[in-house]
Scaffold this motif. Sequence first.
Motif, PDB file in Angstrom:
ATOM      1  N   ARG A  58     -22.493 -36.918 -91.495  1.00  0.00           N
ATOM      2  CA  ARG A  58     -21.989 -36.146 -92.633  1.00  0.00           C
ATOM      3  C   ARG A  58     -23.008 -35.129 -93.129  1.00  0.00           C
ATOM      4  NH1 ARG A  58     -17.914 -39.254 -93.075  1.00  0.00           N
ATOM      5  NH2 ARG A  58     -18.095 -41.372 -93.724  1.00  0.00           N
ATOM      6  N   GLY A  61     -23.381 -32.407 -90.272  1.00  0.00           N
ATOM      7  CA  GLY A  61     -22.168 -31.734 -89.820  1.00  0.00           C
ATOM      8  C   GLY A  61     -21.591 -30.819 -90.882  1.00  0.00           C
ATOM      9  N   ARG A  62     -20.412 -30.307 -90.581  1.00  0.00           N
ATOM     10  CA  ARG A  62     -19.709 -29.440 -91.540  1.00  0.00           C
ATOM     11  C   ARG A  62     -19.237 -30.265 -92.730  1.00  0.00           C
ATOM     12  NH1 ARG A  62     -14.955 -26.959 -90.327  1.00  0.00           N
ATOM     13  NH2 ARG A  62     -14.281 -28.816 -89.234  1.00  0.00           N
ATOM     14  N   THR A  64     -16.530 -30.114 -94.274  1.00  0.00           N
ATOM     15  CA  THR A  64     -15.112 -30.466 -94.168  1.00  0.00           C
ATOM     16  C   THR A  64     -14.782 -31.270 -92.911  1.00  0.00           C
ATOM     17  OG1 THR A  64     -14.675 -28.353 -93.085  1.00  0.00           O
ATOM     18  CG2 THR A  64     -14.426 -28.432 -95.496  1.00  0.00           C
ATOM     19  N   ALA A  65     -15.795 -31.746 -92.202  1.00  0.00           N
ATOM     20  CA  ALA A  65     -15.568 -32.469 -90.944  1.00  0.00           C
ATOM     21  C   ALA A  65     -14.800 -33.760 -91.185  1.00  0.00           C
ATOM     22  CB  ALA A  65     -16.898 -32.778 -90.270  1.00  0.00           C
ATOM     23  N   GLU A  69     -14.486 -35.453 -85.777  1.00  0.00           N
ATOM     24  CA  GLU A  69     -15.581 -34.497 -85.612  1.00  0.00           C
ATOM     25  C   GLU A  69     -16.937 -35.174 -85.851  1.00  0.00           C
ATOM     26  OE1 GLU A  69     -17.162 -30.238 -87.393  1.00  0.00           O
ATOM     27  OE2 GLU A  69     -15.041 -30.747 -87.611  1.00  0.00           O
ATOM     28  N   LEU A  70     -17.007 -36.037 -86.848  1.00  0.00           N
ATOM     29  CA  LEU A  70     -18.245 -36.780 -87.094  1.00  0.00           C
ATOM     30  C   LEU A  70     -18.561 -37.696 -85.912  1.00  0.00           C
ATOM     31  CD1 LEU A  70     -17.693 -37.720 -90.840  1.00  0.00           C
ATOM     32  CD2 LEU A  70     -19.119 -35.874 -89.922  1.00  0.00           C
ATOM     33  N   ARG A  72     -17.757 -37.130 -82.824  1.00  0.00           N
ATOM     34  CA  ARG A  72     -18.278 -36.268 -81.751  1.00  0.00           C
ATOM     35  C   ARG A  72     -19.742 -35.931 -81.988  1.00  0.00           C
ATOM     36  NH1 ARG A  72     -13.009 -34.115 -82.221  1.00  0.00           N
ATOM     37  NH2 ARG A  72     -13.754 -32.404 -83.537  1.00  0.00           N
ATOM     38  N   TRP A  73     -20.138 -35.727 -83.237  1.00  0.00           N
ATOM     39  CA  TRP A  73     -21.542 -35.461 -83.549  1.00  0.00           C
ATOM     40  C   TRP A  73     -22.400 -36.658 -83.130  1.00  0.00           C
ATOM     41  CZ3 TRP A  73     -25.495 -37.651 -86.274  1.00  0.00           C
ATOM     42  CH2 TRP A  73     -26.627 -36.868 -86.483  1.00  0.00           C
TER      43      TRP A  73
END
Length: 142
Positions: A58, A61-62, A64-65, A69-70, A72-73
Amino acid sequence: MAADEGLTGSSRVTVFAMFGVAFGYATHHLDARRVGDVAVVGPLTPGVEWGLLWQMARNCGRATAGEAELARWVLTQATRAFVCGSGRIAQFPEQGWKLEPGGKRVRFDSTYANRDQLWTGNLTVEGLAPDQVAQRPTIYTV
């Protein structure tokens, strides 16, 4: 999705440091094809809980992820350690490991970094020395 059950396995394991914490990255197979369709990632440093991994995602990352998406990070960091050696502490072609009950499981919409799912939680890896899982100095904090 919460991971209510623990999991024990033996597979390829990469131990790596990120933001001063030692993490383990293993693969798990859901069927006899043994394609390693699940990435298993968790902290190995004593006293560090699996939620820190998601907090790192968090913070890095972005804003708004979403969960995928988190995830994937997280998988990108583990894959970087496996492939490039970034922060790598140890790598084993076959090593026993255990993912404790609890944690989080995320299924990707499509295969990402050769994995269909990411399972995170508190992890232990057999045969690691205390200095391999100890907290490390870092200039970066999360």
